[in-house]
Scaffold this motif. Sequence first.
Motif, PDB file in Angstrom:
ATOM      1  N   UNK A  99      -3.120   7.746   5.497  1.00  0.00           N
ATOM      2  CA  UNK A  99      -2.434   8.647   4.571  1.00  0.00           C
ATOM      3  C   UNK A  99      -3.038   8.563   3.171  1.00  0.00           C
ATOM      4  N   UNK A 100      -3.345   7.343   2.721  1.00  0.00           N
ATOM      5  CA  UNK A 100      -3.955   7.182   1.398  1.00  0.00           C
ATOM      6  C   UNK A 100      -5.353   7.806   1.369  1.00  0.00           C
ATOM      7  N   UNK A 101      -6.121   7.602   2.440  1.00  0.00           N
ATOM      8  CA  UNK A 101      -7.467   8.197   2.504  1.00  0.00           C
ATOM      9  C   UNK A 101      -7.391   9.716   2.533  1.00  0.00           C
ATOM     10  N   UNK A 102      -6.355  10.236   3.175  1.00  0.00           N
ATOM     11  CA  UNK A 102      -6.198  11.694   3.211  1.00  0.00           C
ATOM     12  C   UNK A 102      -6.081  12.278   1.823  1.00  0.00           C
ATOM     13  N   UNK A 103      -5.366  11.597   0.936  1.00  0.00           N
ATOM     14  CA  UNK A 103      -5.242  12.086  -0.444  1.00  0.00           C
ATOM     15  C   UNK A 103      -6.555  11.939  -1.201  1.00  0.00           C
ATOM     16  N   UNK A 141       1.876  14.562   3.846  1.00  0.00           N
ATOM     17  CA  UNK A 141       0.776  15.404   3.342  1.00  0.00           C
ATOM     18  C   UNK A 141      -0.545  14.660   3.433  1.00  0.00           C
ATOM     19  N   UNK A 142      -0.541  13.369   3.113  1.00  0.00           N
ATOM     20  CA  UNK A 142      -1.762  12.579   3.242  1.00  0.00           C
ATOM     21  C   UNK A 142      -2.250  12.538   4.674  1.00  0.00           C
ATOM     22  N   UNK A 197       0.840  -1.208   0.000  1.00  0.00           N
ATOM     23  CA  UNK A 197       0.000   0.000   0.000  1.00  0.00           C
ATOM     24  C   UNK A 197       0.870   1.251   0.000  1.00  0.00           C
ATOM     25  N   UNK A 198       2.008   1.186   0.717  1.00  0.00           N
ATOM     26  CA  UNK A 198       2.910   2.329   0.743  1.00  0.00           C
ATOM     27  C   UNK A 198       3.520   2.568  -0.635  1.00  0.00           C
ATOM     28  N   UNK A 199       3.881   1.491  -1.321  1.00  0.00           N
ATOM     29  CA  UNK A 199       4.425   1.635  -2.675  1.00  0.00           C
ATOM     30  C   UNK A 199       3.390   2.248  -3.614  1.00  0.00           C
ATOM     31  N   UNK A 200       2.147   1.800  -3.497  1.00  0.00           N
ATOM     32  CA  UNK A 200       1.078   2.353  -4.338  1.00  0.00           C
ATOM     33  C   UNK A 200       0.840   3.824  -4.024  1.00  0.00           C
ATOM     34  N   UNK A 201       0.950   4.180  -2.751  1.00  0.00           N
ATOM     35  CA  UNK A 201       0.805   5.592  -2.379  1.00  0.00           C
ATOM     36  C   UNK A 201       1.916   6.421  -3.013  1.00  0.00           C
ATOM     37  N   UNK A 202       3.164   5.902  -2.952  1.00  0.00           N
ATOM     38  CA  UNK A 202       4.274   6.624  -3.582  1.00  0.00           C
ATOM     39  C   UNK A 202       4.065   6.760  -5.089  1.00  0.00           C
ATOM     40  N   UNK A 203       3.370   5.782  -5.683  1.00  0.00           N
ATOM     41  CA  UNK A 203       3.050   5.864  -7.106  1.00  0.00           C
ATOM     42  C   UNK A 203       1.803   6.685  -7.381  1.00  0.00           C
ATOM     43  N   UNK A 248      -4.119  14.575  10.954  1.00  0.00           N
ATOM     44  CA  UNK A 248      -3.043  14.255  11.887  1.00  0.00           C
ATOM     45  C   UNK A 248      -2.151  15.487  12.028  1.00  0.00           C
ATOM     46  N   UNK A 249      -1.775  15.763  13.242  1.00  0.00           N
ATOM     47  CA  UNK A 249      -0.926  16.937  13.497  1.00  0.00           C
ATOM     48  C   UNK A 249       0.384  16.538  14.178  1.00  0.00           C
TER      49      UNK A 249
END
Length: 557
Positions: free
Chosen positions: A501-505, A549-550, A466-472, A556-557
């Motif tokens: 993080x992915x949902x944030x985007x 950023x996500x 999932x992290x790799x897909x987020x980076x892509x 998240x702060x």
Amino acid sequence: MPGQTSASAVVDLSGKPGGESPPARRRVHGVALGPDGAGLGAVRHFGPFSVDTAKFELHRNGRRVPLEPLTFDLLLLLMENRDRTVSRDEIFRTLWGGRAVSETALSSQVKALRQALGDSGSAQHTIRTVHGRGFRFLQEVTGGGASTPAAPAAPHPEPGLMRPVIAVLPFENRSTDNSGGFFADGITEDILNCLSKHRWMNVVARNPAFAFRKSGEGVDAIARQLGATHVVTGSVRKSADRMRISAEAIEVRSMRAIWADRFDLDMTRLFDFQDELCGLIASRLAVEVGGFEQRRAQRTPRENRGAWELYHLGMSEFYRFTAPSNRRARDFLRMAIRTDPEFAEPYTRLAYAITLGMVYFEDPASQARLDDALTLALQGLERDDRDPQGYFALGRVRLARREYDLAIDALEHALDLNPYLAVSHCGLGDSLAYEGRIAESIQHFERAIELSPHDPFRWAFHSYMSLALLFGEDFKAAVRVARRAVQVPNAHYSAQANLLAALGHLGDKRQISQVRESLARVRPDFSLALARSRLFYLRRSGQLDLYLEGLKRAGVR
């Protein structure tokens, strides 16, 4: 008659037929004796047993245990050489005087001796089968007078001898014709070869296993003769243009099936997929046997734990993926190293546990810890430089040290040694993702999941993917895969952070709220600063910025 030689009580050490009159027994395990047995002239003790070497008698708690002469001679031979493994050839030369006898003769004598000592082929607490070599006497022996002094007993069982022993029996051809027989043998041999790539287990060689093809004996009896702790059986059935392969793994002591599966193949592409099929079977079986060893170690009384049990106790804690369990894992692995400094695996697994302590848990990342991890990984590989799991651990340590090219080299070498090791595919996929090679990375994650869908690391397969897909910047796919990760019971909280993080985007407020609350329950102090500190090994600042950023967009702060 064939097969009856082994039980004969009228064969002396010269190999000639006759009775057990003392003059006929001049030598026992290479020691010259007088007519009354003088020469050893002492009583030897181990456990509840005593061995009178003058009277040729075995006693248990003072009561005589009947033994045939040949069986008694085998006991003395093994006792006298308990500091080493006695080869099969040496036993044949000593007990049968070099006469040609079958392997069954020796197997029967070993079985009879084990029964007399309350041992068995599965327990092996007194006589250990060392596959491909011979047998080893494990008990401490005291007394002996003129005999060779007893060697000091090791405080724990030898770890190499405690490894699981896998026997792959010839797969049965259940096709209506004989054409499936050749394929069944090929499948059996390929599974055996794939299993042998897993260095932490021992695999019975082809010829001894295939010798039982038509024996008619039960699995438990065959396993005892082979000294196997686990037996793999299977069948091949051909029907029209399809071939079905079924396989099952049995734990011998309980005679319980610990794994079973079946596979259907298109006959037109049979040989294209044969290697793949056998690799899948070996990979999945190895995971099940590893889990069984961890559970067995947990049941082993504390006083009986050797380096092998301590190692698996460490791994069972390691796979819980919590900060306290990671500390306990390191403690057990250090204990295993102290118990047997030449046991390779605890070094490399400890190196990885230290690394994960910095990536996932409470340990601050420091050069000193990274140096310790690298030293341990290299020490393990010095002891076994063909262990693919060891190179996997080295690759993960190299990545944490930001030695990216070396990390990829180590992980690629791990796959050269065992292309069916799922964690190495995951580790390589993760390293490639940080290099920006996203498409290659995804292929390795998918391969890891395919090879070992029930792996204790499977949450990480999905989470790193999932992290790799987020980076892509494929955020929808990243969400889909991260959801699979968080559903695995032992998933680390970082899987939920990746999902958030992915949902944030994507900006899905309803899902963001649910996941943020769920993450807060397991990690109330999760913050951008914590996320940044745990991703200290990232090479590309743009990837870290995208991830943070996500999380910011998710609140998240």
